[in-house]
Design a protein around this motif. Structure first.
Motif, PDB file in Angstrom:
ATOM      1  N   GLY A  33      15.283  -2.798 -53.844  1.00  0.00           N
ATOM      2  CA  GLY A  33      14.594  -2.609 -55.110  1.00  0.00           C
ATOM      3  C   GLY A  33      13.860  -3.832 -55.613  1.00  0.00           C
ATOM      4  O   GLY A  33      13.195  -3.768 -56.652  1.00  0.00           O
TER       5      GLY A  33
ATOM      6  N   ALA B 292      15.225  -7.016 -56.336  1.00  0.00           N
ATOM      7  CA  ALA B 292      16.011  -8.078 -56.976  1.00  0.00           C
ATOM      8  C   ALA B 292      16.394  -9.127 -55.947  1.00  0.00           C
ATOM      9  O   ALA B 292      16.521  -8.839 -54.753  1.00  0.00           O
ATOM     10  CB  ALA B 292      17.257  -7.491 -57.628  1.00  0.00           C
TER      11      ALA B 292
ATOM     12  N   ALA C 272      25.137  -2.267 -60.557  1.00  0.00           N
ATOM     13  CA  ALA C 272      23.902  -1.563 -60.877  1.00  0.00           C
ATOM     14  C   ALA C 272      23.246  -2.155 -62.121  1.00  0.00           C
ATOM     15  O   ALA C 272      22.023  -2.354 -62.162  1.00  0.00           O
ATOM     16  CB  ALA C 272      24.184  -0.073 -61.075  1.00  0.00           C
ATOM     17  N   ALA C 273      24.051  -2.477 -63.138  1.00  0.00           N
ATOM     18  CA  ALA C 273      23.502  -3.080 -64.351  1.00  0.00           C
ATOM     19  C   ALA C 273      22.940  -4.469 -64.061  1.00  0.00           C
ATOM     20  O   ALA C 273      21.891  -4.856 -64.592  1.00  0.00           O
ATOM     21  CB  ALA C 273      24.590  -3.163 -65.427  1.00  0.00           C
TER      22      ALA C 273
ATOM     23  N   THR D 165      21.659  -5.601 -61.184  1.00  0.00           N
ATOM     24  CA  THR D 165      20.396  -5.518 -60.448  1.00  0.00           C
ATOM     25  C   THR D 165      19.252  -5.096 -61.371  1.00  0.00           C
ATOM     26  O   THR D 165      18.133  -5.611 -61.244  1.00  0.00           O
ATOM     27  CB  THR D 165      20.510  -4.540 -59.268  1.00  0.00           C
ATOM     28  N   ARG D 166      19.529  -4.190 -62.305  1.00  0.00           N
ATOM     29  CA  ARG D 166      18.473  -3.798 -63.255  1.00  0.00           C
ATOM     30  C   ARG D 166      18.058  -4.986 -64.120  1.00  0.00           C
ATOM     31  O   ARG D 166      16.861  -5.225 -64.336  1.00  0.00           O
ATOM     32  CB  ARG D 166      18.962  -2.642 -64.125  1.00  0.00           C
ATOM     33  N   ARG D 167      19.034  -5.721 -64.596  1.00  0.00           N
ATOM     34  CA  ARG D 167      18.726  -6.893 -65.417  1.00  0.00           C
ATOM     35  C   ARG D 167      18.000  -7.957 -64.606  1.00  0.00           C
ATOM     36  O   ARG D 167      17.040  -8.579 -65.082  1.00  0.00           O
ATOM     37  CB  ARG D 167      20.022  -7.468 -65.999  1.00  0.00           C
TER      38      ARG D 167
ATOM     39  N   LYS E 220      16.069  -7.531 -61.953  1.00  0.00           N
ATOM     40  CA  LYS E 220      14.690  -7.112 -61.698  1.00  0.00           C
ATOM     41  C   LYS E 220      13.826  -7.263 -62.959  1.00  0.00           C
ATOM     42  O   LYS E 220      12.649  -7.644 -62.868  1.00  0.00           O
ATOM     43  CB  LYS E 220      14.668  -5.661 -61.202  1.00  0.00           C
ATOM     44  N   ARG E 221      14.401  -6.983 -64.117  1.00  0.00           N
ATOM     45  CA  ARG E 221      13.641  -7.144 -65.360  1.00  0.00           C
ATOM     46  C   ARG E 221      13.305  -8.612 -65.606  1.00  0.00           C
ATOM     47  O   ARG E 221      12.173  -8.959 -65.966  1.00  0.00           O
ATOM     48  CB  ARG E 221      14.461  -6.593 -66.533  1.00  0.00           C
TER      49      ARG E 221
END
Length: 265
Positions: free
Chosen positions: A149, A151, A235-236, A238-240, A242-243
């Motif tokens: 994704g 990251a 999961a949280a 990796t989202r953070r 990437k942001r």
């Protein structure tokens, strides 16, 4: 008395000496299999050493000069020679068979399905044999980790529990070696070549290691670390991550024209 005292000291220091005689275990199934293989070989080697030592001590006592002033002339013992040849052959065959039975499971990634929590968090898709792929990039003198994704992180890898994690290990400059003892054997990072390994962590925790290949003057500072977290936390994260990466790249692109115009002026 000295031997007894030494044994007591070693027993008392057992927890502090973890990993001294045997590879560390407890982090991943492949690491546990490596430790089991070493344990069996060490025990067998100890038994052989004890047997040879006892036989030597018996021979020294049995044929000592005081009891046998004239040296005994022994020209051979066919039965004894056949016995120890067969025993040595059986031992080698057993070690070879046991090693081969472990090596396949050590080299090949665990095909067990990911935990329901990992599937629910979207870390992997449902089904057997699903694994998470992470790229490990060695460079002087830091490890970089690329996740699915887009990251990435430096120094510390974040990995979910209950999931088989497959690693592709590469280098962008010189030879390195990625090694987290509790997660399995060490694997070289060679320029132009991709090494593969895997691990599967069942409990959250911190697993430390380092580069195990001399790669330059700051080799000792090239530490490696894996932080195992629950799948939803991964999961949280990796989202953070990437942001934050997207925000940093947007800021860099936004500031790039001003630098260019400043240079032109």
């Amino acid at each position: 008395m000295l031997v007894a005292a030494l044994v007591l000291v070693l027993l008392a220091a057992g927890p502090a000496e973890a990993g001294t005689l045997l590879p560390e275990r407890g982090g991943s199934p492949n690491a546990d299999r490596i430790a089991s293989l070493y344990t069996v070989v060490l025990v067998l080697a100890g038994l052989v050493f004890a047997g040879v030592t006892c036989a030597l001590a018996f021979a020294l006592w049995r044929y000592r000069e005081r009891r046998n002033p004239v040296a005994a002339q022994i020209h051979g013992n066919t039965r004894l020679e056949i016995a120890w040849t067969l025993a040595a052959t059986a031992l080698i065959v057993f070690i070879a068979a046991f090693s081969l039975s472990k090596l396949g499971a050590i080299e090949n990634a665990d095909t067990a399905a990911a935990s329901p929590a990992a599937v629910a968090a979207g870390v992997v898709a449902p089904g057997d044999g699903q694994a998470l792929h992470i790229e490990v990039v060695g460079r002087q003198y830091v490890w970089m980790y690329r996740y699915p994704g887009g990251a990435y992180s430096y120094g510390e890898m974040v990995a979910p529990t209950g999931v088989t994690v497959k690693l592709d290990i590469v280098s962008v400059d010189v030879a390195h070696s990625w090694w987290i003892p509790k997660l399995g054997g060490k694997f070289d990072a060679i320029p132009g070549y991709v090494s593969h390994t895997w691990f599967r962590i069942s409990r959250p925790g911190l697993y430390r290691g380092q580069c195990a290949e001399l790669c330059g003057r700051n080799h000792a500072n090239m530490l490696a670390q894996v932080r195992a977290v629950a799948p939803e936390e991964y999961a949280a994260w990796t989202r953070r991550q990437k942001r934050l990466i997207a925000e940093a790249e947007a800021a860099r692109n936004r500031d790039a024209p001003s630098f260019a115009s400043h240079g032109a002026g």
